[in-house]
Design an enzyme around this catalytic site. Structure first.
Site, PDB file in Angstrom:
ATOM      1  N   LYS A 173       0.732  -1.113  -0.032  1.00  0.00           N
ATOM      2  CA  LYS A 173       0.036   0.058  -0.025  1.00  0.00           C
ATOM      3  C   LYS A 173       1.030   1.263   0.092  1.00  0.00           C
ATOM      4  O   LYS A 173       2.162   1.238  -0.065  1.00  0.00           O
ATOM      5  CB  LYS A 173      -0.958  -0.348   1.287  1.00  0.00           C
TER       6      LYS A 173
HETATM    7  C1  LIG Z   1      -5.397  -4.474   1.354  1.00  0.00           C
HETATM    8  C2  LIG Z   1      -6.628  -4.415   1.692  1.00  0.00           C
HETATM    9  C3  LIG Z   1      -7.296  -4.781   2.794  1.00  0.00           C
HETATM   10  C4  LIG Z   1      -6.831  -5.488   3.751  1.00  0.00           C
HETATM   11  O1  LIG Z   1      -5.693  -4.813   4.389  1.00  0.00           O
HETATM   12  P1  LIG Z   1      -4.911  -5.464   5.339  1.00  0.00           P
HETATM   13  O2  LIG Z   1      -4.111  -4.488   5.941  1.00  0.00           O
HETATM   14  O3  LIG Z   1      -3.830  -6.252   4.682  1.00  0.00           O
HETATM   15  O4  LIG Z   1      -5.724  -6.028   6.292  1.00  0.00           O
HETATM   16  C5  LIG Z   1      -8.946  -4.507   2.798  1.00  0.00           C
HETATM   17  N1  LIG Z   1      -9.611  -3.852   1.570  1.00  0.00           N
HETATM   18  C6  LIG Z   1      -8.886  -3.644   0.507  1.00  0.00           C
HETATM   19  C7  LIG Z   1      -9.626  -2.966  -0.499  1.00  0.00           C
HETATM   20  C8  LIG Z   1      -7.273  -3.739   0.238  1.00  0.00           C
HETATM   21  O5  LIG Z   1      -6.703  -3.561  -0.724  1.00  0.00           O
END
Ligand SMILES: *Cc1c(COP(=O)(O)O)cnc(C)c1O
Length: 389
Positions: A187
């Site tokens: 991210k």
């Molecule tokens: C990455 C992601 C998540 C989950 O994030 P984590 O921090 O890995 O639990 C949830 N929703 C979306 C749209 C994502 O891209």
């Protein structure tokens, strides 16, 4: 391989983490509240609650808003499974609203129609989870109007949207009851694993703080029994260990300090893709007026004459780390056991069959980008005729 996304770690980030490792607290020390305050200030919101992942954040956001068995949560098929799983964790049921094929976000017209039908059927959702797909902010104020009319709560899944904005307002600062961000390594800001829940409501913030640490309070004013001593704590409800470590929080705060620079680099790369790929027959990343995308992903849709699986393999063979976001949630085997199937949300399904996430990360070089563009454009050439003249 040029990855579709990768973390950006500097010497300052490493020094911040080492600073925590040399300090007295690896967890439950001062780094978490400091990161929360910095994140809240940057996102123009009164409260930010750090959690161990966005998945954990979605779970306690739903619990804090009272989601339970017999309730219903709606989200979009075009997301990571966590956007829907949070309902199942709470014993609630899930349903989906299809996407707008242009923005690839929840289709608000279809949401309005589905709400009107649900009201007649007496089966309104308690929570709606819109997703800012790829970092493009959804029109949250339009959803807010529907929430006020139909009485549901909004948990915005802004996992892709750290630093994104609507006009001058950061995502997370308005519209939703709770906004959830992810700091997973791919991210735009990372803590390895981690997440953040933002809200303007102090009661919701307190509830989430309690739920992330077993449902425990150490505040005598909240206790139901007279504290027997300074060691006393009370578990008031069933919570979890969803805490972020100080190690992770220090990395997050250091990354956050560079967010503007990293976002500007992503924006520049996205603009360059727009220019180099425009007019090629690919459907490009949409833009919305008065919104700033965080450009977590750069997704193109292939024209129908190009077979996605073949293009994907050839790009990978050429060292271009393409990816696919997302396989529709309702078509996952687990969701099919709940009664969903192909054919129910056609815009998400059609989009899925054509989409390709191409590399985009702050430190990407012009050379790497040119490489991606040239291999990608080759995939669009019409198949050669057998007998050329
Ligand atoms: C990455 C992601 C998540 C989950 O994030 P984590 O921090 O890995 O639990 C949830 N929703 C979306 C749209 C994502 O891209």
């Amino acid at each position: 391989m040029i990855p579709y996304s990768t973390q950006h770690i500097t010497d300052e980030d490493i020094a911040a983490v080492v600073g925590v490792l040399r300090s007295s607290f690896l967890t439950q020390g001062p780094a978490v509240p400091a990161f929360e305050q910095a994140f809240a200030a940057r996102h123009q919101v009164p409260h930010a609650v750090a959690v161990s992942s966005a998945t954990a954040g979605l779970h306690i956001a739903c619990l804090a808003l009272g989601l339970g068995s017999g309730d219903l949560l709606w989200t979009v098929p075009n997301s990571f499974v966590a956007s829907a799983n949070c309902a199942l964790y709470c014993g609630a049921a899930v349903d989906f609203v299809d996407i707008d094929p242009v923005t690839r976000n929840m289709d608000i017209g279809q949401l309005a129609d589905k709400l009107a039908a649900a009201e007649l059927a007496g089966r309104l959702p308690r929570i709606v989870v819109p997703v800012d797909f790829s970092g493009l902010p959804i029109d949250i104020l339009a959803i807010r109007q529907l929430a006020d009319r139909y009485g549901f709560k909004i948990v915005e899944d802004a996992s892709h949207a750290v630093g994104a904005a609507r006009g001058s307002r950061a995502v997370g600062s308005e519209g939703a009851d709770i906004t959830v961000f992810s700091f997973h390594a791919v991210k735009t800001v990372t803590t390895g694993e981690g997440g953040m829940c933002t809200t303007a409501d102090p009661v919701l913030a307190d509830r989430m703080r309690r739920l992330r640490t077993h449902g425990i309070t150490r505040d005598p004013a909240e206790m139901q029994q007279t504290p027997e001593g300074p060691w006393s704590y009370e578990q008031l409800e069933l919570g979890y260990n969803y805490r972020l470590t100080d190690i992770a929080a220090a990395l997050g705060q250091s990354q956050l300090a560079r967010l503007d620079g990293m976002a500007a680099a992503r924006e520049a790369h996205a603009c360059r893709y727009d220019a180099l790929l425009g007019g090629s027959g690919l459907t490009l990343q949409p833009r919305r007026p008065d919104t700033t995308s965080s450009h977590h992903l750069y997704v193109v849709e292939l024209p129908s004459h190009v077979e996605r699986a073949a293009a994907f393999s050839r790009l990978r063979e050429a060292g271009i780390g393409v990816n696919v976001h997302y396989y529709p949630i309702h078509c996952q085997p687990h969701y099919r056991t709940l009664g969903f199937d192909w054919g129910q949300f056609p815009a998400s399904e059609t989009y899925y069959r054509r989409c390709l996430s191409i590399p985009l990360f702050p430190a990407m070089t012009t050379e790497q980008q040119d490489d991606v563009v040239s291999v990608l454009l080759k995939q669009l050439e019409q198949p050669r005729r057998a007998a050329s003249n």
